[in-house]
Motif scaffolding. Structure first.
Motif, PDB file in Angstrom:
ATOM      1  N   ALA A 110      -0.347   7.006 -45.285  1.00 45.33           N
ATOM      2  CA  ALA A 110      -0.610   8.393 -44.923  1.00 45.33           C
ATOM      3  C   ALA A 110      -0.537   8.538 -43.403  1.00 45.33           C
ATOM      4  O   ALA A 110      -0.794   7.590 -42.655  1.00 45.33           O
ATOM      5  N   SER A 111      -0.180   9.736 -42.958  1.00 46.90           N
ATOM      6  CA  SER A 111      -0.046   9.968 -41.520  1.00 46.90           C
ATOM      7  C   SER A 111      -1.353   9.737 -40.773  1.00 46.90           C
ATOM      8  O   SER A 111      -1.353   9.401 -39.589  1.00 46.90           O
ATOM      9  N   PHE A 112      -2.489   9.879 -41.477  1.00 50.84           N
ATOM     10  CA  PHE A 112      -3.795   9.717 -40.840  1.00 50.84           C
ATOM     11  C   PHE A 112      -4.423   8.356 -41.124  1.00 50.84           C
ATOM     12  O   PHE A 112      -5.582   8.121 -40.796  1.00 50.84           O
ATOM     13  N   SER A 113      -3.665   7.461 -41.712  1.00 55.20           N
ATOM     14  CA  SER A 113      -4.247   6.181 -42.120  1.00 55.20           C
ATOM     15  C   SER A 113      -4.598   5.295 -40.940  1.00 55.20           C
ATOM     16  O   SER A 113      -3.880   5.242 -39.929  1.00 55.20           O
ATOM     17  N   TRP A 143      -6.968  17.351 -52.490  1.00 54.92           N
ATOM     18  CA  TRP A 143      -7.522  17.107 -51.175  1.00 54.92           C
ATOM     19  C   TRP A 143      -6.915  15.830 -50.577  1.00 54.92           C
ATOM     20  O   TRP A 143      -6.459  14.941 -51.305  1.00 54.92           O
ATOM     21  N   SER A 144      -6.952  15.753 -49.280  1.00 53.21           N
ATOM     22  CA  SER A 144      -6.491  14.558 -48.575  1.00 53.21           C
ATOM     23  C   SER A 144      -7.546  14.153 -47.555  1.00 53.21           C
ATOM     24  O   SER A 144      -8.244  14.997 -46.999  1.00 53.21           O
ATOM     25  N   GLY A 145      -7.647  12.851 -47.312  1.00 57.67           N
ATOM     26  CA  GLY A 145      -8.594  12.375 -46.319  1.00 57.67           C
ATOM     27  C   GLY A 145      -9.047  10.959 -46.593  1.00 57.67           C
ATOM     28  O   GLY A 145      -8.881  10.429 -47.702  1.00 57.67           O
ATOM     29  N   GLN A 146      -9.628  10.328 -45.578  1.00 54.09           N
ATOM     30  CA  GLN A 146     -10.051   8.930 -45.693  1.00 54.09           C
ATOM     31  C   GLN A 146     -11.125   8.723 -46.747  1.00 54.09           C
ATOM     32  O   GLN A 146     -11.225   7.638 -47.331  1.00 54.09           O
ATOM     33  N   GLY A 147     -11.937   9.735 -47.002  1.00 55.45           N
ATOM     34  CA  GLY A 147     -12.981   9.577 -47.996  1.00 55.45           C
ATOM     35  C   GLY A 147     -12.452   9.299 -49.385  1.00 55.45           C
ATOM     36  O   GLY A 147     -13.126   8.665 -50.207  1.00 55.45           O
ATOM     37  N   PHE A 148     -11.233   9.726 -49.680  1.00 56.88           N
ATOM     38  CA  PHE A 148     -10.685   9.526 -51.027  1.00 56.88           C
ATOM     39  C   PHE A 148     -10.218   8.095 -51.236  1.00 56.88           C
ATOM     40  O   PHE A 148     -10.375   7.539 -52.331  1.00 56.88           O
ATOM     41  N   SER A 149      -9.635   7.468 -50.222  1.00 51.34           N
ATOM     42  CA  SER A 149      -9.260   6.060 -50.371  1.00 51.34           C
ATOM     43  C   SER A 149     -10.503   5.207 -50.557  1.00 51.34           C
ATOM     44  O   SER A 149     -10.521   4.282 -51.388  1.00 51.34           O
ATOM     45  N   ALA A 150     -11.554   5.504 -49.802  1.00 54.20           N
ATOM     46  CA  ALA A 150     -12.800   4.753 -49.951  1.00 54.20           C
ATOM     47  C   ALA A 150     -13.394   4.954 -51.338  1.00 54.20           C
ATOM     48  O   ALA A 150     -13.934   4.019 -51.944  1.00 54.20           O
TER      49      ALA A 150
END
Length: 400
Positions: A110-113, A143-150
């Motif tokens: 992801a671009s924000f990874s 939704w997109s964001g770091q919380g979803f990978s975690a």
């Protein structure tokens, strides 16, 4: 019910613990420590913590060690390049702590990874993830964001722990990393080199206890001849039928056939000749095969043909009273105990040289003419942990 989405851990109970006051935009260390301690003390088995530190915290380390003693896993979504900045606790590689980056539906970063070859374990889905819409009663949204990978990683850990309740944090961490789907875009970005793959992690966790991997795996690189020697020890106990070593120039092979098999037998080393290639990296996966099809957990290794000097122990020797040295830190990493070279909490990817003064006098060192802005630091000492800084430049867009 056929609507929305379904998670992987259907019997889980959730505990929400806040460590930030709604009246304050700041996050304080003692609040995070108290929140994590509360969760561990009240039976949490997997904790997702949404904030890291630049500096080492003994208080947080104590809570993490207490969590490990109770078999509790702790997950951190990480900020930025974790290798170039010593984010605690991710940079300390604790058995029960895992860091996660972010991937999209096409297995790209992801671009924000975040990323960190020595600090972050793997990536997990974090782009356009279907979830509950808090603003629409009973509705869903993407939704997109770091919380979803975690959250994906947390769900995977909970399911593994429910099937293997006696597994130690170190075992769970190893199953998750070894089971990751290794991908070209993630090679060199994460410890596992890949994206969360729960099905493969569960397969590895279910292997009989006598199906063991090779251990340990070490590499030696001959830069001049572009040769890589891999060495390992055969598994203890039941002897495997073969050791398989597969190499790819794109990513660590997920199966022997995905790369080029350079060794299959019962030896303990192999030398790979890459003199006919110009690639900067080579990626290896090593399996112990039992019977005709059963593969034990893989061991992986990455080798680089970049300029030497990434590690302090391999510092390039400079001799004499004058000269020029060339280096490249494009793929360099930081090491545990490496100092902050520019006088603050940030520690940048570094290349090391060493020099012994042949006479008394003044030494002048300059990086003038470099293609990028540089930070130059000088130290005295035999090891990273024993270094004394003599001087250092300030970071700027211009070479000092």
């Amino acid at each position: 019910n056929g609507e929305g989405m379904a998670g992987v851990a259907w019997q889980v109970r959730l505990m929400g613990v806040s460590f930030q006051s709604p009246q304050s935009p700041f996050v304080y260390e003692h609040n995070i420590i108290e929140a994590l301690d509360y969760a561990v003390s009240n039976g949490a088995q997997v904790c997702l913590v949404s904030s890291t530190f630049y500096n080492y915290s003994q208080g947080l380390m104590d809570v993490l060690e207490a969590a490990k003693a109770k078999g509790v896993m702790v997950i951190y979504p990480a900020p930025g390049n974790v290798d170039s900045r010593k984010f605690f606790p991710l940079s300390h590689q604790l058995d029960n702590v895992m860091g996660v980056g972010d991937s999209d539906q096409d297995d790209h970063l992801a671009s924000f990874s975040s990323f960190g070859f020595t600090s972050l374990d793997l990536a997990a889905p974090a782009v356009d993830v279907l979830s509950i819409d808090p603003e629409a009663s009973g509705g869903y949204a993407r939704w997109s964001g770091q919380g979803f990978s975690a959250a994906h990683l947390a769900g995977a850990m909970v399911l593994i722990k429910s099937i293997h309740p006696d597994a130690t944090p170190a075992m769970i961490k190893e199953w998750v990393n070894a089971g990751a789907k290794r991908l070209p875009e993630m090679a060199g970005k994460f410890i596992s080199g890949g994206r969360l793959n729960l099905a493969e992690s569960l397969r590895l966790a279910a292997l009989p206890p006598d199906i063991l991997p090779v251990s340990p795996l070490s590499t030696a690189v001959n830069l001049a001849n572009r040769q890589v020697t891999l060495s390992w020890e055969l598994p203890a106990g039941v002897s495997p039928d073969a050791i398989i070593v597969s190499r790819s120039l794109l990513n660590h092979p997920n199966t022997p056939g995905e790369g080029t098999v350079i060794f299959e037998g019962l030896g303990t080393s192999v030398t790979d000749d890459l003199s006919g290639t110009e690639n900067r990296f080579a990626y290896y996966s090593v399996w112990a095969r039992y019977g005709t099809t059963t593969l034990a957990m893989p061991r992986i290794a990455t080798t680089s043909f970049e300029f030497p000097g990434d590690n302090f122990a391999d510092a390039v020797l400079l001799e004499g009273v004058a000269g020029t040295a060339v280096g490249n830190n494009l793929t360099a990493t930081f090491e545990l105990d490496e100092p902050a070279h520019n006088h603050n909490v940030f520690s940048f990817n570094s290349i090391w040289w060493k020099w012994v003064a042949p006479a008394t006098g003044i030494l002048r060192v300059s990086t003038y003419g470099s293609e990028v802005g540089t930070i130059l630091a000088a130290y005295h000492g035999p090891t990273l942990a024993q270094l004394t800084r003599l001087d250092a430049s300030s970071p700027s867009p211009f070479a000092p």
